[in-house]
Enzyme design. Structure first.
Site, PDB file in Angstrom:
ATOM      1  N   VAL A 148       0.836  -1.202   0.000  1.00  0.00           N
ATOM      2  CA  VAL A 148       0.000   0.000   0.000  1.00  0.00           C
ATOM      3  C   VAL A 148       0.870   1.251   0.000  1.00  0.00           C
ATOM      4  O   VAL A 148       0.690   2.166  -0.818  1.00  0.00           O
ATOM      5  CB  VAL A 148      -0.934  -0.005   1.242  1.00  0.00           C
TER       6      VAL A 148
ATOM      7  N   THR B 275      -1.804  -3.579   9.668  1.00  0.00           N
ATOM      8  CA  THR B 275      -2.739  -3.748  10.789  1.00  0.00           C
ATOM      9  C   THR B 275      -3.170  -5.216  10.795  1.00  0.00           C
ATOM     10  O   THR B 275      -4.289  -5.536  10.424  1.00  0.00           O
ATOM     11  CB  THR B 275      -3.967  -2.819  10.618  1.00  0.00           C
TER      12      THR B 275
ATOM     13  N   ASN C  59     -14.883  -4.521   1.187  1.00  0.00           N
ATOM     14  CA  ASN C  59     -14.135  -5.777   1.067  1.00  0.00           C
ATOM     15  C   ASN C  59     -14.961  -6.967   1.529  1.00  0.00           C
ATOM     16  O   ASN C  59     -14.910  -8.039   0.930  1.00  0.00           O
ATOM     17  CB  ASN C  59     -12.830  -5.703   1.871  1.00  0.00           C
TER      18      ASN C  59
ATOM     19  N   PHE D 153     -16.613  -9.654 -10.618  1.00  0.00           N
ATOM     20  CA  PHE D 153     -16.509 -10.463  -9.393  1.00  0.00           C
ATOM     21  C   PHE D 153     -17.503 -11.617  -9.352  1.00  0.00           C
ATOM     22  O   PHE D 153     -18.178 -11.851  -8.349  1.00  0.00           O
ATOM     23  CB  PHE D 153     -16.661  -9.563  -8.151  1.00  0.00           C
ATOM     24  N   LEU D 154     -17.578 -12.318 -10.477  1.00  0.00           N
ATOM     25  CA  LEU D 154     -18.471 -13.480 -10.539  1.00  0.00           C
ATOM     26  C   LEU D 154     -17.720 -14.728 -10.989  1.00  0.00           C
ATOM     27  O   LEU D 154     -18.341 -15.679 -11.448  1.00  0.00           O
ATOM     28  CB  LEU D 154     -19.634 -13.203 -11.514  1.00  0.00           C
TER      29      LEU D 154
ATOM     30  N   GLY E 157      -8.685 -15.527  -1.068  1.00  0.00           N
ATOM     31  CA  GLY E 157      -7.627 -15.342  -0.066  1.00  0.00           C
ATOM     32  C   GLY E 157      -7.015 -13.970  -0.221  1.00  0.00           C
ATOM     33  O   GLY E 157      -7.681 -13.037  -0.636  1.00  0.00           O
TER      34      GLY E 157
ATOM     35  N   CYS F  14      -6.177  -9.112   2.294  1.00  0.00           N
ATOM     36  CA  CYS F  14      -7.263  -8.221   2.744  1.00  0.00           C
ATOM     37  C   CYS F  14      -8.560  -8.934   3.111  1.00  0.00           C
ATOM     38  O   CYS F  14      -9.071  -8.746   4.215  1.00  0.00           O
ATOM     39  CB  CYS F  14      -7.569  -7.197   1.660  1.00  0.00           C
TER      40      CYS F  14
ATOM     41  N   LYS G 247      -3.699 -14.865  -6.249  1.00  0.00           N
ATOM     42  CA  LYS G 247      -4.332 -14.567  -7.542  1.00  0.00           C
ATOM     43  C   LYS G 247      -3.204 -14.252  -8.520  1.00  0.00           C
ATOM     44  O   LYS G 247      -2.050 -14.080  -8.105  1.00  0.00           O
ATOM     45  CB  LYS G 247      -5.317 -13.410  -7.445  1.00  0.00           C
TER      46      LYS G 247
ATOM     47  N   ARG H 234      -0.044 -14.620   0.922  1.00  0.00           N
ATOM     48  CA  ARG H 234      -0.751 -14.532   2.199  1.00  0.00           C
ATOM     49  C   ARG H 234      -2.185 -15.058   2.067  1.00  0.00           C
ATOM     50  O   ARG H 234      -2.912 -14.656   1.173  1.00  0.00           O
ATOM     51  CB  ARG H 234      -0.756 -13.085   2.709  1.00  0.00           C
TER      52      ARG H 234
HETATM   53  C1  UDX Z   1      -8.938  -6.723  -2.451  1.00  0.00           C
HETATM   54  C2  UDX Z   1      -9.979  -5.667  -2.859  1.00  0.00           C
HETATM   55  O1  UDX Z   1     -10.476  -5.973  -4.158  1.00  0.00           O
HETATM   56  C3  UDX Z   1      -9.348  -4.283  -2.804  1.00  0.00           C
HETATM   57  O2  UDX Z   1     -10.326  -3.302  -3.113  1.00  0.00           O
HETATM   58  C4  UDX Z   1      -8.836  -4.091  -1.376  1.00  0.00           C
HETATM   59  O3  UDX Z   1      -8.411  -2.836  -1.078  1.00  0.00           O
HETATM   60  C5  UDX Z   1      -7.778  -5.149  -1.063  1.00  0.00           C
HETATM   61  O4  UDX Z   1      -8.393  -6.424  -1.174  1.00  0.00           O
HETATM   62  P1  UDX Z   1      -6.913  -7.988  -3.594  1.00  0.00           P
HETATM   63  O5  UDX Z   1      -6.708  -8.628  -2.266  1.00  0.00           O
HETATM   64  O6  UDX Z   1      -5.726  -7.458  -4.327  1.00  0.00           O
HETATM   65  O7  UDX Z   1      -7.917  -6.761  -3.445  1.00  0.00           O
HETATM   66  O8  UDX Z   1      -7.610  -9.075  -4.531  1.00  0.00           O
HETATM   67  P2  UDX Z   1      -8.971  -9.260  -5.342  1.00  0.00           P
HETATM   68  O9  UDX Z   1      -8.735  -9.075  -6.788  1.00  0.00           O
HETATM   69  O10 UDX Z   1     -10.089  -8.524  -4.735  1.00  0.00           O
HETATM   70  O11 UDX Z   1      -9.161 -10.845  -5.113  1.00  0.00           O
HETATM   71  C6  UDX Z   1      -9.364 -11.388  -3.814  1.00  0.00           C
HETATM   72  C7  UDX Z   1      -9.593 -12.884  -3.906  1.00  0.00           C
HETATM   73  O12 UDX Z   1     -10.799 -13.174  -4.614  1.00  0.00           O
HETATM   74  C8  UDX Z   1      -8.500 -13.628  -4.675  1.00  0.00           C
HETATM   75  O13 UDX Z   1      -8.212 -14.850  -4.017  1.00  0.00           O
HETATM   76  C9  UDX Z   1      -9.109 -13.823  -6.052  1.00  0.00           C
HETATM   77  O14 UDX Z   1      -8.567 -14.903  -6.748  1.00  0.00           O
HETATM   78  C10 UDX Z   1     -10.567 -14.075  -5.691  1.00  0.00           C
HETATM   79  N1  UDX Z   1     -11.501 -13.775  -6.783  1.00  0.00           N
HETATM   80  C11 UDX Z   1     -11.650 -12.500  -7.254  1.00  0.00           C
HETATM   81  C12 UDX Z   1     -12.287 -14.809  -7.307  1.00  0.00           C
HETATM   82  O15 UDX Z   1     -12.174 -15.975  -6.899  1.00  0.00           O
HETATM   83  N2  UDX Z   1     -13.213 -14.511  -8.274  1.00  0.00           N
HETATM   84  C13 UDX Z   1     -13.380 -13.244  -8.749  1.00  0.00           C
HETATM   85  O16 UDX Z   1     -14.271 -13.042  -9.620  1.00  0.00           O
HETATM   86  C14 UDX Z   1     -12.582 -12.196  -8.231  1.00  0.00           C
END
Ligand code: UDX
Length: 431
Positions: free
Chosen positions: A18, A93, A210, A251-252, A259, A262, A322, A329
């Protein structure tokens, strides 16, 4: 007065994902930024333009900041703060045992900088913190002439820079109109909607966003599991849902569970905030539990496909939580690898960005081909696009078994079937 002096002077405390993204992007916007970190090792890397972790484009941005003179790094927190109009807190945090956020670093930094803060400066909390932290930091600093503002990060690993430069929204929570305006002005060159509110609401927006996304994915994986067990096709079901504008298409994607640094931590922290406030958290607890169940379910897909034989070899492609990051983590891969190792399987992992074995018992390969050699199952857990270049018929021939479990639906199922594999896909099951 030098040109540097005419620029807005900003200190960013904490040069992790960050902080470093924030510091280098603010420097890119033309501000004069000093990044502070407690780790000398990290600072030594940064001073020669190297990010201490993988994030696309970040090395270049750090270098361009160093070259323009807009970005500097130091260990000397008090000196940096004493010359700043804005101090961004970007320190970790982490979760405490009870799930609540550990604010001890925020506390110690607040105490360390309180006397060095210039009169009229603004402390901006970017770290994810529970509701009420801004006023807590105000108390710790105890400086009526210094404003404390909440400006939560919505960083997305793998596309952190573009997410900073093209945000859906910037949230600023401050008590005074003046502080709201001053922090808003830092971002004037970004074409973004800015939502100004009070500090508590800003803090809650971060957790609520989140946790909503995590809950949505848990719902998606629940539907995926149902399709896997009923011969439905989750890709079509989810597409059908996403076409409803009230639901939306993002996000589908079904997967092995979510994981990262966050979602798990923030969901746990929101549960802690809710129970402290006497508010119901049954739904949020169920979301966490259901995500853990998804890891178990994926491990079972593997073990049940092999019968009870232990000692079988699983080639695990993808260890990062991802694609686009080396961050492991709370990675679903490690949760699932643990379960497989516990049931006596041999797990050999490969990830283009993770070189060291992050888990005891997990062996590492230098290439997907090496991981797959004589494996009984090929298990894809991270959606790295590079995997698409693999020679599938060759991979098939090098394996002992013929099972291909794609929990991210990276591969075209026809290509896999044509190569000879027996295929399992998220949201479809065995095909
Ligand atoms: C997330 C939030 O999106 C971001 O706004 C926040 O500030 C920090 O946390 P990030 O942890 O980088 O970001 O990952 P994100 O792309 O949100 O994915 C989180 C998890 O969801 C991953 O394990 C990812 O593989 C999974 N995911 C995401 C899915 O399984 N399917 C999806 O359609 C999207």
């Amino acid at each position: 007065m030098s040109a540097r002096r005419n620029k807005t002077q900003i200190t960013v405390i904490g040069c992790g994902y960050v902080g470093l993204t924030t510091a280098s992007c603010l420097a890119d916007l033309g501000h004069s930024v000093v990044g502070v970190d407690a780790s000398l090792e990290r600072l030594n890397l940064l001073e020669v333009g190297k990010a201490p972790f993988f994030e696309p484009g970040l090395d270049d941005l750090v270098n361009s900041g160093l070259n323009s003179g807009n970005l500097k790094f130091t260990k000397n927190l008090e000196h940096a703060v004493s010359e700043s109009q804005f101090v961004f807190l970007c320190v970790p945090t982490p979760s405490l045992e009870n799930g609540s956020a550990d604010l001890s670093i925020i506390y110690s930094v607040s105490k360390e900088m309180k006397d060095a803060l210039p009169s009229g400066s603004v402390v901006v909390i970017k770290s994810t913190v529970p509701v009420g932290t801004s006023s807590q930091v105000s108390d710790w600093i105890s400086r009526p002439d210094v404003e404390v503002v909440s400006n939560p990060e919505f960083l997305q690993a793998g596309r952190a820079i573009s997410a900073f430069q093209n945000p859906d929204r910037i949230v600023i929570g401050a008590r005074t109109a003046d502080a709201k305006e001053r922090v808003s002005n830092l971002y004037t060159n970004l074409n973004s909607k800015i939502l100004c509110t009070d500090p508590s609401s800003a803090e809650l927006i971060k957790y609520a966003s989140n946790t909503y996304l995590a809950s949505r994915l848990t719902f998606v994986n629940t539907i995926a599991e149902l399709c896997e067990k009923t011969q439905g096709d989750a890709t079509t079901v989810l597409q059908g849902m996403g076409l409803d504008k009230r639901i939306g298409e993002a996000f589908l994607q079904p997967g092995p569970g979510w994981g990262g640094s966050c979602f798990p931590k923030d969901t746990q922290a929101l549960i802690a905030v809710a129970s402290e406030a006497g508010s119901d958290s049954a739904f949020l607890n169920a979301v966490l539990e259901s995500n853990e169940d998804r890891f178990t379910q994926i491990a079972k897909v593997v073990t049940q496909s092999l019968g009870d034989d232990s000692g079988k070899k699983i080639a695990m492609l993808g260890l990062a939580f991802k694609a686009g990051t080396d961050d492991i983590r709370e990675s679903p891969s490690l949760k699932i690898a643990s379960l497989l190792l516990e049931s006596g399987m041999k797990v050999v992992g490969y990830d283009p960005q993770v070189n060291m074995a992050p888990l005891q018992g997990l062996e590492m390969a230098d290439s997907p081909e090496e991981a797959a050699k004589e494996a009984d199952v090929l298990l894809v857990l991270t959606e790295w696009k590079g995997f698409l270049g693999l020679d599938l018929p060759k991979l098939y021939k090098s394996m002992t078994g013929n099972l291909f479990i794609d929990t991210r639906n990276v591969f075209d199922k026809k290509d896999l079937v044509d190569a000879g594999f027996s295929v399992w896909r998220a949201g479809e099951g065995w095909i």
